[in-house]
Design an enzyme around this catalytic site. Structure first.
Site, PDB file in Angstrom:
ATOM      1  N   HIS A 106       0.836  -1.203   0.000  1.00  0.00           N
ATOM      2  CA  HIS A 106       0.000   0.000   0.000  1.00  0.00           C
ATOM      3  C   HIS A 106       0.866   1.246   0.000  1.00  0.00           C
ATOM      4  O   HIS A 106       2.031   1.204   0.390  1.00  0.00           O
ATOM      5  CB  HIS A 106      -0.937   0.020   1.222  1.00  0.00           C
ATOM      6  CG  HIS A 106      -0.215  -0.083   2.524  1.00  0.00           C
ATOM      7  ND1 HIS A 106       0.206  -1.281   3.050  1.00  0.00           N
ATOM      8  CD2 HIS A 106       0.194   0.867   3.408  1.00  0.00           C
ATOM      9  CE1 HIS A 106       0.823  -1.073   4.203  1.00  0.00           C
ATOM     10  NE2 HIS A 106       0.836   0.222   4.431  1.00  0.00           N
ATOM     11  N   HIS A 108       0.842   5.453   1.126  1.00  0.00           N
ATOM     12  CA  HIS A 108       0.216   6.501   1.947  1.00  0.00           C
ATOM     13  C   HIS A 108       0.218   7.817   1.161  1.00  0.00           C
ATOM     14  O   HIS A 108       1.246   8.186   0.586  1.00  0.00           O
ATOM     15  CB  HIS A 108       1.017   6.738   3.231  1.00  0.00           C
ATOM     16  CG  HIS A 108       1.131   5.544   4.129  1.00  0.00           C
ATOM     17  ND1 HIS A 108       0.378   5.406   5.262  1.00  0.00           N
ATOM     18  CD2 HIS A 108       1.925   4.448   4.068  1.00  0.00           C
ATOM     19  CE1 HIS A 108       0.707   4.269   5.870  1.00  0.00           C
ATOM     20  NE2 HIS A 108       1.646   3.665   5.165  1.00  0.00           N
TER      21      HIS A 108
END
Ligand code: AMP
Length: 143
Positions: A106, A108
């Protein structure tokens, strides 16, 4: 958790991707699911989560990585339009020693303001109503 090893299908982002755990969604398409970080480092902290079954960027195939990075840029632009930050930080951690805590790849996207100190990584839980309002504003600003 080192850089190598098996993907854990029970990690929290895998559960969110399967719809087995909740999230405050901003955007979803065939490549990524984008949702609000519930322990935000600043108001408007969004996670861009590739759907591919990969622990970190080193595991992710190039096609999925390219699609994800395009969505990261799109999300950063939407955060800028929606929340008018003075800066936007993009981070991505590979392995526990690098600061990774959820072992599904992932990115941010974190808006920054001069007078607002960056919160602790994985710090206090956000107010759900505020997260929903931010998500709606960011989603409305997506091009
Ligand atoms: P990392 O350290 O890069 O693995 O970051 C994982 C991020 O996921 C942290 O910023 C956490 O605040 C966030 N997080 C953990 N659980 C959830 C969840 N259920 N929903 C949204 N964000 C989460």
């Amino acid at each position: 958790m080192s850089l190598d090893g098996a993907y854990d299908d029970d990690n929290i982002f895998a559960k969110i991707l399967r719809g087995e755990a909740p999230c405050v969604k901003v955007h979803e398409d065939g490549d990524v699911l984008c949702f609000m970080d519930i322990f935000p480092q600043s108001p408007g902290h969004v996670l861009v989560v590739p759907k591919a079954r990969a622990r970190n960027m080193l595991d992710l195939d190039d096609g999925a990585l390219k699609a994800a990075v395009v969505q990261v840029k799109r999300m950063a632009k939407a955060v800028k339009t929606a929340l008018d930050p003075e800066g936007v930080v993009v981070t991505q951690f590979n392995g526990a020693q690098a600061g990774q805590t959820v072992f599904h790849i992932h990115f941010h996207v974190i808006p920054r303001w001069r007078h607002q100190p960056l919160g602790r990584h994985g710090g206090g839980q956000a107010d759900m109503d505020e997260l929903k309002q931010q998500a709606a504003k960011i989603a409305a600003a997506l091009d």
